[in-house]
Enzyme design. Structure first.
Site, PDB file in Angstrom:
ATOM      1  CG  HIS A 249      39.998  37.319  45.581  1.00 41.65           C
ATOM      2  ND1 HIS A 249      40.460  36.845  46.780  1.00 41.65           N
ATOM      3  CD2 HIS A 249      39.455  38.537  45.850  1.00 41.65           C
ATOM      4  CE1 HIS A 249      40.210  37.734  47.738  1.00 41.65           C
ATOM      5  NE2 HIS A 249      39.604  38.776  47.204  1.00 41.65           N
ATOM      6  CG  ASP A 312      36.052  40.293  46.379  1.00 40.65           C
ATOM      7  OD1 ASP A 312      36.135  39.738  45.253  1.00 40.65           O
ATOM      8  OD2 ASP A 312      36.250  39.674  47.436  1.00 40.65           O
ATOM      9  CD  GLU A 313      38.929  41.204  50.066  1.00 34.23           C
ATOM     10  OE1 GLU A 313      38.715  41.445  51.262  1.00 34.23           O
ATOM     11  OE2 GLU A 313      39.250  40.077  49.641  1.00 34.23           O
ATOM     12  CB  VAL A 314      41.556  44.933  42.718  1.00 33.84           C
ATOM     13  CG1 VAL A 314      42.794  45.196  41.857  1.00 33.84           C
ATOM     14  CG2 VAL A 314      40.595  43.978  42.027  1.00 33.84           C
TER      15      VAL A 314
END
Lengths: 672, 672
Positions: A249, A312-314
């Site tokens: 992100h 989050d969300e790698v």
């Protein structure tokens, strides 16, 4: 509590239309007495004790707000009064800033002779003043009233937050302040400020000014604005926890600092939604030097001891594609991207603690080596919260509190941080569950409509986190929420008025006609909208789905009526009211078609209006069978039941909200 | 113009619900072409010529407002565009500040290929941008449109103002700014700021700080705020003319400076309304020394060359009672208070001109010795305006433009500064009539409701002062006004939303029921409210009469329908629609009684609701007779006609707005 509610109902009945006090959150203990306190132009407020300036300023704001919500002309200054209408007593000035675990308890007594608010620290005073403002309602000709009560109140959880995503769509300072006002009104105490993401770096940096210059389209918070907001929040007993989301992100960071990325770049600000590839490179020492310097600046700017590093969300794509990282992983024995992220989190956590802060991060940071005083924010569910607690980590729940997902208030409301086994943990572990946070992600929210996406549903979440666990009567909650939603307007929150303005933008002078449809549709839940069209940061959010409320009050009350009808053995309870509603809705298509067809921006709603009318017709037919005591024939069911399935990707992004109630009617009629 | 309107109507028909562009004021010349300009997210704006920073800032504000009213995501910066959607060309930077007689003319062409705005000075650019914003309406799915037009526009009068009384009820800075936004939107160019009166001295004085300290309850404008507002107004092409009302209306001054009064005092801030006795003493030289110093300060703070010294409503009581003044008058041969005021005005005028300013004052200052470059503001009527003009004085009309008097928009609209013989004056005299000002006196207006008292009616006055004299079709005006009223909401004006909020405050969750009544009542006109009860500065303005709109749209459209019915020889036109309306209104009493009786604050409205229903019943009876072709019998008329007279001093301060239409129906039925 049931008894107390009954007493309150009696009181309410005598006051005409004023129902039970619309208190949200409901207090931990409330006793209702006889009579009421008159709140008129002679209202006088006295402050006693040692609460200091924080309490005095809160008292002045209270007077301003009381004047605003009543229209009374009240003195703007505190005066020592011989016989005050309200006396506030605070035992100690507490700390200057709100902190985790601060004492927010208070005792409020209201009686015909006066009201008294007592608290150990200013934070309790703040909470109690909000309760009193919610208690004040219409009374005698030029006066208002508050019912006699004794309230002893304190929060169930110490961490009750709202996360605002200011990256995907920027939220100006006045929007943030308004949000903080609403938060304080429902006793939330943590403003989690999601400041960076792929789509924008929104924080002025003195050390790396190209971050905000190149990563924000000119839309960022200056350091002065941050200080202003932190102070504004502090005055209201709200901590500010900044989030700089990493190592994923981060596209907006890499625009100016491509050397920090796992791939060489160049990078441009991301305009699309979703999980993207760009990721910091965990193998580069310069990345940690950079973060040490940047987080040092951030740590100094925000006084709260907690700092959120995202996590989050790698998706691992850049990490798997990088030759340099392949070597690094081989060298260190990191098989999966998971292990690489663990290494990165450890390094960053050390930097954060080195600057005197504790780490907060999303689920994914829960990896070996995470400092034990960190807080895990769970977007995956209570199970992972329980797991973290058992490993000795504190945690907060956000799964179930995503207000951007367009759920109904009751669905959030019935989500409890102690669900799914957390309540069966040993008390020491369970105590590590600190509370929760509503999250307002902003893919489909601009500053214009954000109030309508946060409020009033977030007040239901606030009640879940403040009130005793057994306060969970949904009908009662909705009734109080309705009152609080109107009350929040006095703070300048725009969640109700924006609805009318947006319908006017769509339909001009014929906005009242469009409202017929808008009142009974709801935006698709979860992530379905993203699949109905192509959306970017530049897509205008000015369509009917952006105006429509997340929850249709009309459909909800219709649904309750249908339940009551079907529960009645005579199948008669409220039948005529149901019929009247359906007859109204049956007209939607005919009434709106000229408007919808005449406007290119509304034409997409033609099938939706047709569907709304067809569903109402089917409901009327079902009602007819039920009334006659006949079973609806198979052919009828076969021809009508397709109506019960909605189109998978409706271009309007909207759903007819009374479809489930029609289904129940039809199934009953077909005796299915 | 009739032809142009016809063309526009054709265009509108093809655009579905979008009626003729809701332009207010209507331009001096407009030609409608073929097609339309698409206004989408690729809207680009280019600024050419020599307009300077004023034009650039205006262009940026235009982009922000266009984004707000459409919901489109637009660049906030100006970019040199190869092919701009809008190009602005301004010939000269003009003066830095707006001034009387500035060039406000502009030419705006909109075509499918682009729009062009041309003006000699920035003021014309400002006006033209507002026109363009009014032209933009709904269009293709994510885009908006503006119709192809060529508009050549310039104002009829150079002085088009709004006076805001910030003394009787204080108006905070943000209220003033919002008001200025609204003014600029309808091309008004003078903000007349009534800063002092008996009830409050609202201007910080450096030379005499006790004036604002003791005379304002702490509610005043700091010098910094004044500068901010003057700059804000200037950016929008609005002059700021401050008023310090004297020699009457000065009680608030005398609180700290009783020595300036005609009687020794002591004085307290006046809390009641009406013409009061306190008056400066014209015989004291120290009064003129004081005024010289004070007005010097004020003259330096406000850049406009005009300064308003009030001069209205000296009742002469203090002057007649003072022995000192008796001697002074005898000495100077001043028989009447009138002559004394003439002397005072002359002295003060000299002080004003000594500080490089010109005098503005109310009617009463028109006395021998008034400097010839003064401006007389007439609250008495066009006759006195004509008289002043013939004596060589410039004048502006306010009689007929008092928006606090709760008149309907058309009554203001049809008042022309040239009425009552002014149009027959020689052109040189007539040219001295500079325009007019709407006046918003604030006895019955707080900051909370002031938007609803100013807007949208002031837009009709703005049209009267800007547009050609022959633009005076009332129905057409109302249709455009409705659109502009909604459009003004995008500026943050609260005139529509406050209605709902106030009904909610009165009726809680049952506000929609109360709306049934609120929609068809109007506050009493003129000064009747003051006779229905005792009102002071502390009286809360939170009752139904404060929520009710000055003009009931429902009653107006009903009245038009009744006219059409009675004009139809068959007495049939629209009869069923009239009946449906009356049947609805007949229900008001039964529907609302439980609500009204259950609330002490609404109980006063019980007779009003009963009256509303009784009038509707009588109307239905009349309709029956008309339908049957029968004459309503004498006994019927005798029993029903008392309904046509309303109570003289209704405690609600409200009137059933459809009573006159019912009268016409009943008179027709009774063949009277």
């Amino acid at each position: 509590m049931a008894l107390e509610m009954a007493v309150l109902t009696l009181v309410a009945a005598s006051a005409g239309f004023a129902a039970r006090p619309a208190l949200v959150p409901w207090p931990s203990s409330i006793d209702v007495g006889e009579g009421e306190l008159v709140v008129g132009p002679d209202f006088r407020l006295a402050v006693e004790g040692r609460g200091g300036e924080l309490v005095e300023r809160a008292a002045k704001r209270f007077l301003e707000r009381l004047a605003r919500q009543t229209g009374l002309v009240l003195p703007s200054a505190l005066a020592p009064a011989a016989k005050p209408t309200l006396s506030i007593r605070c035992e100690s000035p507490g700390k200057a800033l709100p902190r985790l675990g601060m004492d927010e308890s208070y005792t409020l007594t209201v009686a015909p002779g006066g009201a008294a608010l007592q608290a150990a620290e200013p934070w309790g005073v703040l909470r109690g003043l909000e309760t009193l403002l919610q208690l004040v309602g219409p009374g005698a000709t030029t006066a208002f009233r508050a019912p006699s009560v004794t309230i002893r109140d304190r929060p169930r959880f110490p961490w009750r937050g709202l996360m605002l995503d200011a990256s995907r769509h920027f939220m100006p300072v006045d929007t943030v302040k308004r949000t903080l006002d609403g938060m304080a009104a429902v006793k939330l105490n943590v403003f989690h400020w999601h400041l960076t993401d792929d789509q924008g770096y929104r924080l002025e940096s003195r050390r790396y000014p190209e971050l905000h210059r190149q990563g924000s389209d000119g839309l960022y918070y200056t350091r002065e604005e941050v200080k202003e907001i932190v102070a504004y929040a502090g005055e209201r007993g709200i901590r500010v926890v900044p989030e700089l989301d990493m190592p994923g992100h981060v596209t907006s960071w890499l625009v100016s600092h491509p050397e920090l990325g796992s791939m060489p770049g160049p990078y441009a600000i991301e305009r699309e939604w979703g999980v993207k590839d760009p990721c910091l490179d965990p193998s580069k020492e310069e990345v940690y030097r950079f973060l040490d310097s940047l987080l040092g600046e951030v740590a100094a700017l925000f006084p709260d001891p907690y700092l959120h590093i995202g996590g989050d969300e790698v998706n691992g794509r850049q990490w798997n594609a990088s030759e340099r990282l392949a070597a690094f992983r081989k060298d260190r024995g990191f098989g999966s991207p998971h292990e690489l992220q663990g290494y990165f989190s450890q390094r960053v956590s050390k930097i954060v603690t080195g600057h005197g802060k504790r780490v907060v991060g999303w689920d994914e940071i829960l990896l070996p080596g995470l400092p034990k005083d960190s807080v895990v924010q769970s977007w995956r569910g209570q199970e992972s919260l329980g797991r973290a607690a058992m490993q000795g980590y504190q945690g907060i729940l956000s799964s179930g509190y995503y207000v951007d997902l367009m759920w109904s208030a009751d669905r959030h409301y019935l989500t409890d941080p102690w669900d799914k086994g957390v309540d069966r943990l040993p008390e020491a572990d369970r105590a590590r569950v600190l509370g929760g946070e509503a999250t307002m992600w902003s893919e489909f929210t601009t500053a214009e409509i954000v109030d309508s996406r946060i409020w009033p549903r977030t007040a239901a979440i606030a009640e879940r986190l403040w009130s005793p666990r057994d306060v969970r009567d949904v009908d009662d909650m909705y009734e109080r929420l309705d009152g609080v939603s109107r009350w929040l307007e006095w703070l300048g929150l725009d969640h109700r008025a924006v609805y009318t303005r947006m319908l006017q933008r769509l339909a001009g002078p014929r906005h009242d006609e469009l409202r017929m449809l808008a009142d009974v549709v709801e935006p698709l839940e979860d992530y379905q909208r993203g699949r109905t069209g192509h959306y970017t940061q530049q897509t205008p959010l000015n369509r009917l789905m952006d105006a429509a409320r997340p929850e249709s009050d009309a459909a909800r009350s219709f649904s309750r009526r249908v339940d009551a009808l079907l529960a009645d053995p005579a199948l008669a309870a409220g039948r005529e009211a149901i019929r009247a509603r359906l007859l109204e809705w049956q007209e939607i298509d005919a009434r709106l078609r000229p408007l919808l067809e005449g406007s290119e921006r509304l034409r997409e709603c033609v099938p939706l209006a047709a569907e709304a009318s067809a569903l109402a017709s089917a409901g009327l037919e079902a009602l007819g069978f039920l009334e006659q005591g006949e079973k609806g024939p198979e052919t009828w069911w076969a021809s009508r039941s397709p109506l019960l399935e909605r189109e998978r990707k409706p271009p309007t992004g909207l759903e007819v909200a009374y479809r489930p109630a029609i289904r129940r009617l039809m199934e009953a009629a077909a005796a299915r």
